[in-house]
Scaffold this active site. Structure first.
Site, PDB file in Angstrom:
ATOM      1  CB  CYS A  26       5.656  26.181  12.708  1.00 46.18           C
ATOM      2  SG  CYS A  26       5.578  27.623  12.856  1.00 46.18           S
ATOM      3  CG  ASN A  51      16.058  25.121  13.993  1.00 47.35           C
ATOM      4  OD1 ASN A  51      17.227  25.844  14.250  1.00 47.35           O
ATOM      5  ND2 ASN A  51      16.138  23.986  15.000  1.00 47.35           N
TER       6      ASN A  51
END
Length: 668
Positions: free
Chosen positions: A5, A72
């Protein structure tokens, strides 16, 4: 593997904000956290350690620390790329696959993406020019979401992280409700939160000078080789799939495998001798329980098999938690079962392989056979008569052949919007309190059909599902349910090298009169018993239609259907009629009922006042004949057909009902 994030711009307490955004996705990476901050951006990271467990912490930097990466996913060809980059003069300080991305981007910029083999969602920040580069993998295996707030970028693996940004104004997106009622998921790139978008598969994003630009770098296109023989096709599939499974098994931790009764996960599991496989089921007979089948196969291929029976109470109690982890409502009941099998596997391994993507790439859904059957009906029966029969069928009970007549009336572009079709346009207008938000579902599929206009009907259906159904349903639930249990799920069918082979298969080797996924099944037969390889697809059977005829669960749903939230969005009389019709056995409306119920539970989680625990406690406490429709026409048509043609024509009725029965269940 992980959760990422970040945000640009100023907020009152930047370090607290990025920590809050990162903490809320701890389930994606419970092993460690990492942060980067300067006067322009804050980046957060949660790690599930898979490769270079000891040293592979993020953020990752290039040599002079002018580029910063959070990542990720997994890059399966990282060793080859690393060797190439070292030869080009780059210096590595870890053994992770992550570091390949930072040096690869420095070397090749956007062109790096087509060199990758893997699944990924990552962000790279350039400290010199203050730009941010974000990319998502070819098929959308790993998620990525973003929004702009007064010109500042906020991004995250999961939407719940974006909601933690203090300047984000959470607003409900009614446009997503409209698409959800038709498709059982919010059609991407829209989400249920206004101004929050998902970065589409095969796309990258540049954020520069307060503006976002997205571009597609990969599109899954089919190029059938009509000269390809069955033997050559099977050989190619066998070779490339073995290579893909071996690549997907690369890890510094133990890797397991999901196992159902279908050919997809069964094929994957044949490469897991002496390792672990996992299956769940329901105590409602063989139709809803594949454990015995999976157990028998596991014994034949020599794997340790772990199972769990999901009770009715467990299933219903888990729905709120599942919808919380999903971020957005998903009316696919198999996502709850996937939550439990992920929970089971996470007790033993950190990584599992699964069979997602095989149906879309190789032509596995029974509905893909409908064009060959509809063609005969459309040839024999004039269009005006087809329209008349369709109107009659739509007013009749849900009996055998009804859906076939309805589907076969119109061209493919009108009748097929993907593997799930919940509420039609007129039904949505009657159901919604504000009918003005209702649109024709074909408005969402039109652009994809335009891109696929040169394909045959079967390939058009596959193309549509790859771009919509697989992204909005199959891969969304696979990522969220596995990551909710801190488990990495890998999908060897959704490998770009596997797709290269799948894309060359002639339609006859994908879908034909013998079976779906024809060539893939022939390849699988080299590794497993023929019965397993040829077994008809069932999806992930969930007994929702059984539960909704039980007074206990009927009352649970009835309470939600008459709640203030339901009254806010829906006409209660219409809504409860759908529920009552199913309960009283007048029609099987279980899928439509479940769609609205899931939405209402999700809305409570994200826009209501009730907590997950309160909703869970509440749930626990309260916890066939088409011929009859067209008999006269059938006689007339039958006189024009020989016996074999007649059987083929009306035999589709049973097949269509089987497809409808399986459609409440989705992926293996």
């Amino acid at each position: 593997m992980c959760g990422i994030c970040g945000f640009t711009g100023e907020v009152k307490d930047r370090s607290k904000t990025i920590k809050n955004m990162t903490d809320v996705i701890t389930h994606r990476g419970p092993d460690s956290e990492g942060f980067f901050s300067d006067d322009f951006i804050d980046m957060g990271f949660r790690r599930l350690s898979i490769i270079d467990v000891a040293e592979g912490h993020q953020p990752i930097y290039n040599e002079d620390k002018t580029l910063v990466l959070t990542f990720n996913g997994e890059i399966y060809n990282y060793r080859e790329l690393k060797a190439e980059l070292i030869e080009a003069g780059h210096t590595f300080y870890t053994e992770t696959d992550s570091e390949v991305l930072i040096h690869g981007f420095e070397q090749w910029k956007e062109d790096m993406l087509m060199k990758l083999r893997g699944m990924f969602g990552f962000a790279i920040y350039n400290t010199k020019d203050k730009s941010v580069f974000i990319a998502r993998d070819f098929f959308g295996i790993k998620p990525m979401h973003y929004t702009l707030i007064d010109g500042d970028l906020v991004y995250a693996s999961e939407i719940k992280s974006i909601l933690k940004h203090p300047k984000f104004k959470k607003e409900f997106n009614e446009k997503a409700l409209d698409s959800y009622l038709s498709f059982q998921y919010a059609v991407p790139p829209e989400t249920f939160f206004k101004n929050v978008y998902c970065l589409m598969p095969g796309h990258f994003l540049w954020y520069k000078n307060g503006e976002v630009m997205t571009e597609r770098y990969f599109e899954p296109t089919f190029k059938p080789d009509e000269k390809l023989t069955e033997e050559d096709a099977v050989n190619k599939i066998d070779k490339v799939f073995e290579n893909s499974v071996n690549a997907h098994k690369i890890a510094d931790v133990e890797v397991g495998c999901f196992l159902s009764s279908g050919v997809d996960s069964s094929y994957v599991s044949t490469y897991f001798a002496d390792q672990k496989t996992f299956t769940v089921g329901f105590d409602f007979g063989e139709k809803y329980n594949e454990i015995n089948f999976a157990k028998n196969l596991s014994e034949k291929i020599g794997v340790d098999h772990y199972t769990k029976i999901i009770t009715s109470e467990e299933f219903w109690a888990a729905v709120p938690d599942v919808q919380y982890f999903m971020d957005q409502p998903l009316a696919d009941p198999s996502c709850v079962a996937l939550y439990f099998v992920s929970q089971l596997a996470s007790k033993y391994v950190k990584v599992v392989l699964s069979g997602e993507g095989a149906d879309e790439l190789f032509g596995g859904y029974q509905v893909y056979r409908s064009p060959m059957h509809s063609k005969l009906y459309q040839t024999i029966v004039p269009y005006p008569i087809r329209k008349l029969l369709c109107k009659i069928a739509m007013k009749m009970p849900d009996i055998k052949g009804r859906d076939y007549i309805i589907r076969s009336t119109h061209p493919l572009e009108e009748r097929f919007i993907g593997n799930a079709y919940m509420y039609e346009y007129e039904e949505k207008k009657a159901l919604l309190k504000d009918p003005s938000i209702a649109t024709r579902p074909q408005d969402y599929t039109k652009k994809y059909y335009h891109r696929a206009r040169k394909y045959d009907d079967v390939t058009k259906m596959q193309y549509l599902d790859i771009n919509l159904w697989m992204v909005g349903d199959i891969l969304l639930k696979a990522d969220r349910m596995s990551m909710a249990n801190s488990l990495e799920l890998r999908v060897p069918f959704l490998d770009k090298e596997v797709f290269k082979v799948a894309s060359t298969l002639p339609t006859r080797l994908r879908v034909n009169k013998h079976n779906t996924k024809y060539a893939l099944r022939q390849s699988a037969m080299r590794h497993m018993p023929e019965f397993s390889a040829q077994k008809e697809k069932l999806g992930f059977p969930v007994p929702t239609r059984v539960w909704l005829k039980d007074e206990k669960y009927y009352n649970i749903v009835k309470k939600e259907f008459t709640s203030p939230t339901a009254q806010k969005f829906f006409n209660i009389d219409v809504l409860t009629q759908w529920l009552d019709d199913h309960f009283e056995g007048k029609a099987d409306t279980s899928r439509q009922v479940w769609t609205v119920y899931v939405f209402l539970i999700w809305y409570k989680m994200y826009f209501g006042e009730a907590t997950a625990e309160e909703i869970t406690d509440d749930a626990v406490a309260e916890v066939k004949d088409a011929v009859a429709l067209v008999e006269d026409t059938a006689i007339n048509i039958g006189e024009k057909l020989n016996s074999d043609e007649f059987d083929a024509f009306f035999g589709i009725a049973e097949e269509e009902v089987n497809e409808e029965t399986a459609s409440e269940n989705t992926e293996e």
